[in-house]
Write a protein that holds these residues in place. Structure first.
Motif, PDB file in Angstrom:
ATOM      1  N   ILE A 149       0.873  -1.189   0.000  1.00 22.29           N
ATOM      2  CA  ILE A 149       0.000   0.000   0.000  1.00 22.29           C
ATOM      3  C   ILE A 149       0.901   1.227   0.000  1.00 22.29           C
ATOM      4  N   GLY A 150       0.670   2.125  -0.966  1.00 22.14           N
ATOM      5  CA  GLY A 150       1.617   3.217  -1.159  1.00 22.14           C
ATOM      6  C   GLY A 150       1.109   4.585  -0.756  1.00 22.14           C
ATOM      7  N   ALA A 151       2.048   5.461  -0.427  1.00 24.06           N
ATOM      8  CA  ALA A 151       1.762   6.887  -0.231  1.00 24.06           C
ATOM      9  C   ALA A 151       1.894   7.582  -1.593  1.00 24.06           C
ATOM     10  N   TRP A 152       1.627   8.899  -1.607  1.00 22.38           N
ATOM     11  CA  TRP A 152       1.556   9.599  -2.902  1.00 22.38           C
ATOM     12  C   TRP A 152       2.832  10.331  -3.287  1.00 22.38           C
ATOM     13  N   ASN A 153       3.839  10.317  -2.457  1.00 24.07           N
ATOM     14  CA  ASN A 153       4.996  11.175  -2.781  1.00 24.07           C
ATOM     15  C   ASN A 153       5.979  10.546  -3.762  1.00 24.07           C
ATOM     16  N   SER A 178      -1.723   5.105  -3.623  1.00 25.96           N
ATOM     17  CA  SER A 178      -2.578   6.150  -3.052  1.00 25.96           C
ATOM     18  C   SER A 178      -3.531   6.616  -4.147  1.00 25.96           C
ATOM     19  N   GLU A 179      -4.762   6.923  -3.769  1.00 28.25           N
ATOM     20  CA  GLU A 179      -5.716   7.340  -4.820  1.00 28.25           C
ATOM     21  C   GLU A 179      -5.330   8.710  -5.389  1.00 28.25           C
ATOM     22  N   THR A 180      -4.449   9.423  -4.704  1.00 27.41           N
ATOM     23  CA  THR A 180      -3.997  10.727  -5.214  1.00 27.41           C
ATOM     24  C   THR A 180      -3.053  10.554  -6.405  1.00 27.41           C
ATOM     25  N   GLY A 207      -7.854   2.478  -5.265  1.00 26.82           N
ATOM     26  CA  GLY A 207      -8.907   2.676  -4.280  1.00 26.82           C
ATOM     27  C   GLY A 207      -8.487   3.545  -3.119  1.00 26.82           C
ATOM     28  N   TYR A 208      -9.464   3.819  -2.302  1.00 26.68           N
ATOM     29  CA  TYR A 208      -9.264   4.617  -1.095  1.00 26.68           C
ATOM     30  C   TYR A 208      -8.870   3.667   0.040  1.00 26.68           C
ATOM     31  N   GLY A 209      -8.860   4.221   1.248  1.00 29.60           N
ATOM     32  CA  GLY A 209      -8.457   3.425   2.413  1.00 29.60           C
ATOM     33  C   GLY A 209      -9.256   2.139   2.587  1.00 29.60           C
ATOM     34  N   THR A 227       3.468   2.109   3.141  1.00 32.41           N
ATOM     35  CA  THR A 227       4.146   3.394   3.287  1.00 32.41           C
ATOM     36  C   THR A 227       3.054   4.418   3.487  1.00 32.41           C
ATOM     37  N   GLY A 228       3.066   5.079   4.621  1.00 36.16           N
ATOM     38  CA  GLY A 228       2.002   6.036   4.909  1.00 36.16           C
ATOM     39  C   GLY A 228       2.243   6.733   6.228  1.00 36.16           C
ATOM     40  N   SER A 229       1.192   7.322   6.748  1.00 42.94           N
ATOM     41  CA  SER A 229       1.329   8.103   7.977  1.00 42.94           C
ATOM     42  C   SER A 229       1.247   7.184   9.208  1.00 42.94           C
ATOM     43  N   VAL A 230       1.615   7.715  10.350  1.00 41.32           N
ATOM     44  CA  VAL A 230       1.564   6.924  11.585  1.00 41.32           C
ATOM     45  C   VAL A 230       0.124   6.499  11.918  1.00 41.32           C
ATOM     46  N   PRO A 231      -0.877   7.390  11.833  1.00 39.12           N
ATOM     47  CA  PRO A 231      -2.236   6.934  12.158  1.00 39.12           C
ATOM     48  C   PRO A 231      -2.697   5.778  11.266  1.00 39.12           C
ATOM     49  N   THR A 232      -2.408   5.854   9.973  1.00 44.22           N
ATOM     50  CA  THR A 232      -2.788   4.739   9.087  1.00 44.22           C
ATOM     51  C   THR A 232      -1.985   3.493   9.451  1.00 44.22           C
ATOM     52  N   GLY A 233      -0.713   3.683   9.749  1.00 49.36           N
ATOM     53  CA  GLY A 233       0.143   2.555  10.119  1.00 49.36           C
ATOM     54  C   GLY A 233      -0.398   1.811  11.324  1.00 49.36           C
ATOM     55  N   GLU A 250       6.499   1.631   6.832  1.00 50.98           N
ATOM     56  CA  GLU A 250       7.347   2.796   6.553  1.00 50.98           C
ATOM     57  C   GLU A 250       6.493   4.030   6.785  1.00 50.98           C
ATOM     58  N   LEU A 251       6.694   4.675   7.919  1.00 48.14           N
ATOM     59  CA  LEU A 251       5.735   5.711   8.318  1.00 48.14           C
ATOM     60  C   LEU A 251       6.387   7.094   8.372  1.00 48.14           C
ATOM     61  N   GLY A 252       5.742   8.000   9.046  1.00 56.98           N
ATOM     62  CA  GLY A 252       6.179   9.392   8.997  1.00 56.98           C
ATOM     63  C   GLY A 252       7.341   9.712   9.920  1.00 56.98           C
ATOM     64  N   VAL A 283       8.702  14.538   1.654  1.00 58.37           N
ATOM     65  CA  VAL A 283       9.590  13.376   1.810  1.00 58.37           C
ATOM     66  C   VAL A 283       9.549  12.967   3.280  1.00 58.37           C
ATOM     67  N   CYS A 284       9.316  11.667   3.507  1.00 55.40           N
ATOM     68  CA  CYS A 284       9.098  11.189   4.877  1.00 55.40           C
ATOM     69  C   CYS A 284      10.305  11.411   5.784  1.00 55.40           C
ATOM     70  N   SER A 285      11.509  11.282   5.233  1.00 56.81           N
ATOM     71  CA  SER A 285      12.710  11.336   6.066  1.00 56.81           C
ATOM     72  C   SER A 285      13.251  12.760   6.241  1.00 56.81           C
ATOM     73  N   GLU A 380       4.910  18.292  14.951  1.00 56.23           N
ATOM     74  CA  GLU A 380       4.090  17.457  14.057  1.00 56.23           C
ATOM     75  C   GLU A 380       4.686  17.391  12.653  1.00 56.23           C
ATOM     76  N   GLU A 381       4.490  16.250  12.013  1.00 58.03           N
ATOM     77  CA  GLU A 381       4.951  16.111  10.627  1.00 58.03           C
ATOM     78  C   GLU A 381       4.086  17.001   9.736  1.00 58.03           C
ATOM     79  N   ILE A 382       4.723  17.872   8.971  1.00 55.95           N
ATOM     80  CA  ILE A 382       3.971  18.804   8.116  1.00 55.95           C
ATOM     81  C   ILE A 382       3.835  18.236   6.704  1.00 55.95           C
TER      82      ILE A 382
HETATM   83  P1  NDP Z   1      -1.779   7.863   4.442  1.00 51.86           P
HETATM   84  O1  NDP Z   1      -1.366   7.228   5.702  1.00 51.86           O
HETATM   85  O2  NDP Z   1      -2.938   8.770   4.446  1.00 51.86           O
HETATM   86  O3  NDP Z   1      -2.093   6.734   3.348  1.00 51.86           O
HETATM   87  C1  NDP Z   1      -1.159   5.759   2.983  1.00 51.86           C
HETATM   88  C2  NDP Z   1      -1.863   4.686   2.162  1.00 51.86           C
HETATM   89  O4  NDP Z   1      -2.681   3.895   3.024  1.00 51.86           O
HETATM   90  C3  NDP Z   1      -2.788   5.218   1.083  1.00 51.86           C
HETATM   91  O5  NDP Z   1      -2.724   4.391  -0.044  1.00 51.86           O
HETATM   92  C4  NDP Z   1      -4.131   5.144   1.771  1.00 51.86           C
HETATM   93  O6  NDP Z   1      -5.195   5.124   0.871  1.00 51.86           O
HETATM   94  C5  NDP Z   1      -3.999   3.837   2.516  1.00 51.86           C
HETATM   95  N1  NDP Z   1      -4.926   3.673   3.627  1.00 51.86           N
HETATM   96  C6  NDP Z   1      -5.565   4.624   4.358  1.00 51.86           C
HETATM   97  N2  NDP Z   1      -6.309   4.057   5.342  1.00 51.86           N
HETATM   98  C7  NDP Z   1      -6.142   2.717   5.248  1.00 51.86           C
HETATM   99  C8  NDP Z   1      -6.614   1.588   5.997  1.00 51.86           C
HETATM  100  N3  NDP Z   1      -7.426   1.731   7.055  1.00 51.86           N
HETATM  101  N4  NDP Z   1      -6.209   0.354   5.621  1.00 51.86           N
HETATM  102  C9  NDP Z   1      -5.370   0.188   4.574  1.00 51.86           C
HETATM  103  N5  NDP Z   1      -4.891   1.221   3.827  1.00 51.86           N
HETATM  104  C10 NDP Z   1      -5.258   2.464   4.164  1.00 51.86           C
HETATM  105  O7  NDP Z   1      -0.476   8.586   3.899  1.00 51.86           O
HETATM  106  P2  NDP Z   1      -0.307   9.578   2.674  1.00 51.86           P
HETATM  107  O8  NDP Z   1      -0.680   8.893   1.408  1.00 51.86           O
HETATM  108  O9  NDP Z   1      -0.980  10.860   3.024  1.00 51.86           O
HETATM  109  O10 NDP Z   1       1.284   9.778   2.662  1.00 51.86           O
HETATM  110  C11 NDP Z   1       1.941  10.619   3.520  1.00 51.86           C
HETATM  111  C12 NDP Z   1       2.512   9.874   4.709  1.00 51.86           C
HETATM  112  O11 NDP Z   1       3.339   8.809   4.275  1.00 51.86           O
HETATM  113  C13 NDP Z   1       3.388  10.747   5.566  1.00 51.86           C
HETATM  114  O12 NDP Z   1       3.143  10.548   6.932  1.00 51.86           O
HETATM  115  C14 NDP Z   1       4.788  10.268   5.252  1.00 51.86           C
HETATM  116  O13 NDP Z   1       5.722  10.526   6.224  1.00 51.86           O
HETATM  117  C15 NDP Z   1       4.584   8.829   4.983  1.00 51.86           C
HETATM  118  N6  NDP Z   1       5.661   8.312   4.150  1.00 51.86           N
HETATM  119  C16 NDP Z   1       6.593   7.477   4.715  1.00 51.86           C
HETATM  120  C17 NDP Z   1       7.656   7.020   3.979  1.00 51.86           C
HETATM  121  C18 NDP Z   1       8.658   6.077   4.566  1.00 51.86           C
HETATM  122  O14 NDP Z   1       9.320   5.397   3.806  1.00 51.86           O
HETATM  123  N7  NDP Z   1       8.806   5.986   5.858  1.00 51.86           N
HETATM  124  C19 NDP Z   1       7.851   7.422   2.589  1.00 51.86           C
HETATM  125  C20 NDP Z   1       6.803   8.265   2.088  1.00 51.86           C
HETATM  126  C21 NDP Z   1       5.751   8.692   2.865  1.00 51.86           C
HETATM  127  P3  NDP Z   1      -5.883   6.539   0.489  1.00 51.86           P
HETATM  128  O15 NDP Z   1      -4.793   7.453   0.092  1.00 51.86           O
HETATM  129  O16 NDP Z   1      -6.762   6.189  -0.613  1.00 51.86           O
HETATM  130  O17 NDP Z   1      -6.580   6.991   1.749  1.00 51.86           O
END
Ligand code: NDP
Length: 484
Positions: A149-153, A178-180, A207-209, A227-233, A250-252, A283-285, A380-382
């Protein structure tokens, strides 16, 4: 360039559509225009993707490492040959300047495919001699179906950083971008097929989350890499735990970058620029808490603002441009909100701080000085182009402050004192550290976070352990002794 893909999803070697899914509009961040329309995966599409991956995986794992490696290395070559076209697509998807995408996205994806393609022949177990001639051997086995599951950056890079080690080990992957930024993972899937990958070993669903959540909870899935944010992680990790699945998170981050007063100031300023404004700060890092020792604070700020005057903001397709828009209007508004908080909480704005008066989602590179640890922008992560400069006096003091965060993704130090550099790095609570540079992530090196920033490592030989498991085989060369 027409960026509308043939269909939204790529399953079993083909583009697949189901217009019953919620529409996903792809917006070009430099203009705000809709440039493509896709659809979120319906339950039928998710089912199709998982079934296809499940079907394909066993035969893929049964191929020799040599054969799997050839496919991955061919895919790397194709990605490099098509780098310009893929970079233009990535720029449409993310808004990142073509100057960046030409060197940091498909190329980084190709590096991962090539690196893990090269490792496939060496994925072995070991022989462990025991007493009396008995021995154990271990067999490194694939996990099965993995979900990415990927982030958008970094959409292309993330699709490959997860796909390449997964496939190298004999797994199949279902990837949800990411749907973005849904476009480039489809190209990765297409290229793998062109390189000779069997159908179904790398499927992409949009798709979305909720689509991500459905994949994570499916019993056919053995591993989840997010790869995503801490709350999603937190949510994804908890859902994966229900099924005792393997995870990579891989989180924020809110990483510290420490500049001592003996540092080479031009290099330190370059590191701070790379660690805050590359990819418009998404960029996450990123080293967004820049601690500068009091003795060089003014000199550092002067050089930083002089150099920021040379930034070239504009049309990301213009190869001279080195600073593009934010990925989306929503992200732009989040970042503008943080800038307002910085001002309201008393940080001193020394550069930028506003949206650009033009179409698209542009924010100026922004620097705040006199930032204190308690301010929101320092905690906070901006995930945008906002650098916080904080003052410090002593090494002990700055180390305590640098580590006083729930995050632990990265950390950096600029100093010409060799012993101090290594002492500081030893004290960092972070997974990825830098001495006299910042934000480089070669595929040969492990990448990942400590504390709330993640679990597991991507890249390097370590990633293999996160996409395979060991079967232990005890071999007896003797009669079996039983007590009765
Ligand atoms: P999000 O956490 O919002 O989303 C990450 C991915 O998870 C998206 O594809 C999202 O889908 C999906 N998702 C959301 N909710 C769920 C769920 N309940 N179950 C399964 N999948 C879900 O992150 P962003 O896309 O906004 O990316 C930014 C974040 O990613 C930042 O915090 C950044 O630090 C982190 N990041 C970390 C990296 C690393 O290597 N450590 C590298 C790059 C980014 P959808 O977008 O459709 O909601």
């Amino acid at each position: 360039m027409n960026v509308q893909p043939k269909a939204s999803h790529f399953i079993d070697g083909e583009y697949v559509e189901d217009t019953a899914g919620t529409p996903i509009d792809v917006i070009y961040p430099a203009t705000g225009e809709v440039i493509a329309r896709l659809h979120s995966a319906t339950p039928q599409i998710i089912e199709q993707a998982l079934n296809s991956a499940k079907r394909a995986q066993k035969a893929w794992a049964a191929m020799t490492g040599t054969e799997r490696g050839r496919v991955l290395r061919r895919a790397a070559d194709i990605m490099r040959e098509r780098n310009r076209e893929l970079s233009i697509l990535e720029t449409h998807d993310t808004g990142k300047p073509l100057q960046e995408t030409l060197v940091a996205d498909a190329t980084s994806g190709a590096d991962a495919l090539e690196y893990f393609g090269g490792l496939t022949r060496s994925l072995t177990g070991e022989h462990i001699p025991l007493g009396g001639g008995d021995f154990v051997y271990t067999i490194r086995e694939a996990l099965g179906v993995c979900v990415g599951i990927g982030a958008w950056n970094y959409p292309t890079q993330i699709a490959c950083w997860k796909g390449a080690p997964a496939l190298a080990c004999g797994n199949a992957m279902v990837f949800k971008p990411s749907e973005t930024t849904p476009l480039s993972a489809l190209k990765v899937a297409e290229i793998l097929i062109e390189a000779g990958a069997p159908k179904g070993i790398y499927n992409v669903v949009q798709g979305y989350g909720d689509v991500g959540a459905a994949l994570v909870t499916d019993p056919r899935v053995a591993k989840v890499s997010l790869t995503g944010s801490v709350p999603t992680g937190r949510k994804v990790y908890a859902a994966a735990a229900e099924g005792m699945k393997h995870v990579t998170m891989e989180l924020g981050g809110k990483s510290p970058l420490i500049v001592f007063d003996d540092a080479d100031i031009e290099n330190a300023v370059s590191g701070a620029i790379l660690g805050n404004f590359y990819s418009s700060g998404q960029v996450c890092s990123n080293g967004t808490r820049v601690f500068v020792q009091k003795g060089i604070k003014e000199a550092f700020l002067t050089r930083l603002t002089e150099r920021l005057a040379n930034v070239k903001i504009g049309d990301p397709m213009d190869e001279a441009v080195n600073f593009g828009p934010m990925v989306s209007e929503a992200q732009m508004n989040i970042v503008l909100g943080y800038i307002e908080k910085g001002k309201a909480e008393g940080a001193r704005l020394v550069h930028g701080g506003a949206r650009l008066d033009r179409e698209g989602f542009y924010i100026q590179p922004t620097v705040f000085a006199d930032v204190t640890d308690d301010m929101t922008i320092a905690r906070e992560e901006i995930f945008g182009p906002v650098m916080s400069v904080l003052d410090f006096e002593t090494e002990d003091e700055v180390m305590a402050r640098a580590n006083a965060t729930e995050f632990g993704l990265a950390a950096g130090v600029f100093t010409n004192d060799l012993t101090r550099a290594h002492r500081v790095v030893a004290g960092f609570e972070a997974g990825t550290c830098y001495i006299n540079t910042y934000n480089l992530a070669p595929v040969e090196a492990p990448f990942g976070g400590s504390k709330m920033s993640g679990v597991g490592r991507e890249n390097s030989k370590l990633a293999i352990n996160h996409y395979s498991e060991m079967k232990t085989v005890y071999v007896s060369m003797n009669d079996v002794e039983a007590p009765y």
